[in-house]
Enzyme design. Sequence first.
Site, short mmCIF file in Angstrom:
data_model
loop_
_atom_site.label_atom_id
_atom_site.label_comp_id
_atom_site.label_asym_id
_atom_site.label_seq_id
_atom_site.Cartn_x
_atom_site.Cartn_y
_atom_site.Cartn_z
N ARG A 237 0.85 -1.18 0.00
CA ARG A 237 0.00 0.00 0.00
C ARG A 237 0.89 1.23 0.00
O ARG A 237 1.88 1.28 0.74
CB ARG A 237 -0.92 0.02 1.23
CG ARG A 237 -2.09 -0.94 1.19
CD ARG A 237 -3.14 -0.52 0.15
NE ARG A 237 -4.29 -1.40 0.14
CZ ARG A 237 -4.46 -2.46 -0.66
NH1 ARG A 237 -3.52 -2.77 -1.53
NH2 ARG A 237 -5.56 -3.18 -0.60
N GLU A 266 -3.30 7.67 -4.08
CA GLU A 266 -3.94 7.16 -5.31
C GLU A 266 -5.29 7.84 -5.51
O GLU A 266 -6.00 8.05 -4.52
CB GLU A 266 -4.14 5.64 -5.21
CG GLU A 266 -2.85 4.87 -5.37
CD GLU A 266 -3.02 3.38 -5.20
OE1 GLU A 266 -4.13 2.86 -5.46
OE2 GLU A 266 -2.05 2.74 -4.81
N HIS A 284 -1.60 0.03 -9.77
CA HIS A 284 -2.23 -0.88 -8.80
C HIS A 284 -2.83 -2.12 -9.52
O HIS A 284 -4.03 -2.36 -9.44
CB HIS A 284 -3.33 -0.14 -8.00
CG HIS A 284 -3.60 -0.77 -6.68
ND1 HIS A 284 -3.88 -0.03 -5.54
CD2 HIS A 284 -3.66 -2.06 -6.30
CE1 HIS A 284 -4.09 -0.85 -4.53
NE2 HIS A 284 -3.97 -2.10 -4.96
P1 NAP Z 1 -0.49 -11.35 5.15
O1 NAP Z 1 -0.39 -12.79 4.74
O2 NAP Z 1 -1.37 -10.98 6.29
O3 NAP Z 1 1.02 -10.84 5.44
C1 NAP Z 1 1.27 -9.62 6.03
C2 NAP Z 1 2.66 -9.68 6.67
O4 NAP Z 1 2.95 -8.40 7.22
C3 NAP Z 1 2.77 -10.69 7.80
O5 NAP Z 1 4.02 -11.34 7.72
C4 NAP Z 1 2.72 -9.84 9.05
O6 NAP Z 1 3.45 -10.50 10.08
C5 NAP Z 1 3.42 -8.56 8.57
N1 NAP Z 1 3.05 -7.37 9.34
C6 NAP Z 1 1.82 -6.94 9.68
N2 NAP Z 1 1.90 -5.81 10.39
C7 NAP Z 1 3.23 -5.54 10.52
C8 NAP Z 1 3.97 -4.51 11.16
N3 NAP Z 1 3.36 -3.54 11.86
N4 NAP Z 1 5.32 -4.52 11.06
C9 NAP Z 1 5.95 -5.52 10.38
N5 NAP Z 1 5.31 -6.53 9.76
C10 NAP Z 1 3.96 -6.53 9.83
O7 NAP Z 1 -0.96 -10.45 3.92
P2 NAP Z 1 -0.74 -10.74 2.36
O8 NAP Z 1 -1.84 -11.57 1.84
O9 NAP Z 1 0.67 -11.17 2.16
O10 NAP Z 1 -0.97 -9.25 1.79
C11 NAP Z 1 -0.12 -8.18 2.18
C12 NAP Z 1 -0.65 -6.85 1.69
O11 NAP Z 1 -0.43 -6.74 0.29
C13 NAP Z 1 -2.16 -6.65 1.81
O12 NAP Z 1 -2.54 -6.21 3.09
C14 NAP Z 1 -2.49 -5.64 0.73
O13 NAP Z 1 -2.50 -4.33 1.28
C15 NAP Z 1 -1.32 -5.78 -0.23
N6 NAP Z 1 -1.78 -6.25 -1.56
C16 NAP Z 1 -1.61 -5.43 -2.64
C17 NAP Z 1 -2.01 -5.86 -3.89
C18 NAP Z 1 -1.84 -5.00 -5.11
O14 NAP Z 1 -2.69 -5.03 -5.99
N7 NAP Z 1 -0.77 -4.26 -5.24
C19 NAP Z 1 -2.59 -7.12 -4.05
C20 NAP Z 1 -2.74 -7.92 -2.94
C21 NAP Z 1 -2.32 -7.47 -1.68
P3 NAP Z 1 3.29 -10.13 11.64
O15 NAP Z 1 1.82 -10.08 11.92
O16 NAP Z 1 4.05 -11.20 12.34
O17 NAP Z 1 3.95 -8.80 11.79
#
Ligand code: NAP
Length: 325
Positions: A237, A266, A284
């Site tokens: 994001r 955005e 995006h």
């Molecule tokens: P996920 O499986 O929940 O992974 C998120 C990771 O971030 C986890 O390892 C979590 O571990 C870590 N995290 C959360 N809060 C944190 C903090 N304060 N400091 C450090 N690490 C932190 O999510 P995902 O499915 O991989 O998706 C990740 C993000 O990608 C989504 O939330 C979305 O915003 C973005 N995304 C973007 C697109 C796009 O079109 N560009 C598409 C899909 C997703 P811990 O909880 O242990 O910290």
Amino acid sequence: MKPKVLVTRNIPRDGLTELFLKCDVDYHDSNEVISTEELFKRVKEIDALLCVAVRASEDLMEHAPKLKVISNYGVGYDRVDVEAATRRKIIVTNTPDVVTEATAELTFGLILAVTRRIAEADRILKSKVHFRWGPMQLLGFELTGKTLGIIGFGRIGQAVARRAKAFGMNVIYFRRTPRCESLDQHDRCFYKPLKTLLKESDIASIHVPLTKETYHLIGEAQLSLMKKGAYIINTARGPVLDEEALVKALKDGNLAGAGLDVFEREPHIHPELLELDNTVLTPHIGTSTLKTRTAMAKMAAQNLIVALEGKRSPNVVNPEVYELT
Ligand code: NAP
């Protein structure tokens, strides 16, 4: 009477067959964003919102007194006021897993495009300059043996790591809860505190959700820790990365380049990011394959139907709502 549902944007209809069968659907069959005024009118009678790229604010909920479910089209649900929804006993769901591979592929596409200067080379040829091969022309950065630092090591971060391994890269990662050492050893992906990760990475790639805690997680201080000539990639994001600080680091030459799929404000893009040759920018499109967008539609519809039927949806992001009487 069938429950009333608003779908706020045109998403692949193939994923919505069951929704149309079971619900009375107001389908906004357009790529145009519904104005807030119109949105508030159209949510008046709805039981559920299939929320595609609109802000599900407390104000919206105020205008939708019958609303029971907000099904977010996407894994990142930062546009939904989850606290307000929970207070109102509204179930909020998202679409994890189905977005993982497409987003990881795009991330790797950006890594390659920026380090091997693919987009820049493409622009040069399309500017109709005479094609000329040169041994010192468009020298890029080779990935083999280099270190990729993954900030946020969940589903997408780990899918990016798998790709990096195939490219012969070393992988280090940061998240709040490190995995057990034996798993790190097994995968050859090693936990590092954020500062260490930034110092050691040749490329840093951001994969945390946007929360109050991750807003500007990577700002001027963090960028200044990175190696001179390193790259940064953001497909998570926009607001996680301080764009002003990024532009400065790119212009000062401290960073060699950036690959960005998401932006701080955005759809506005920082004008200087558009001017720089060492940025590769995409609008995006992380999940933008027909397969993934259809799977997201299906999952978002299913989440919503299951919740309306009073069953527990597997993708609820505010499960505490079930404990409220
Ligand atoms: P996920 O499986 O929940 O992974 C998120 C990771 O971030 C986890 O390892 C979590 O571990 C870590 N995290 C959360 N809060 C944190 C903090 N304060 N400091 C450090 N690490 C932190 O999510 P995902 O499915 O991989 O998706 C990740 C993000 O990608 C989504 O939330 C979305 O915003 C973005 N995304 C973007 C697109 C796009 O079109 N560009 C598409 C899909 C997703 P811990 O909880 O242990 O910290």
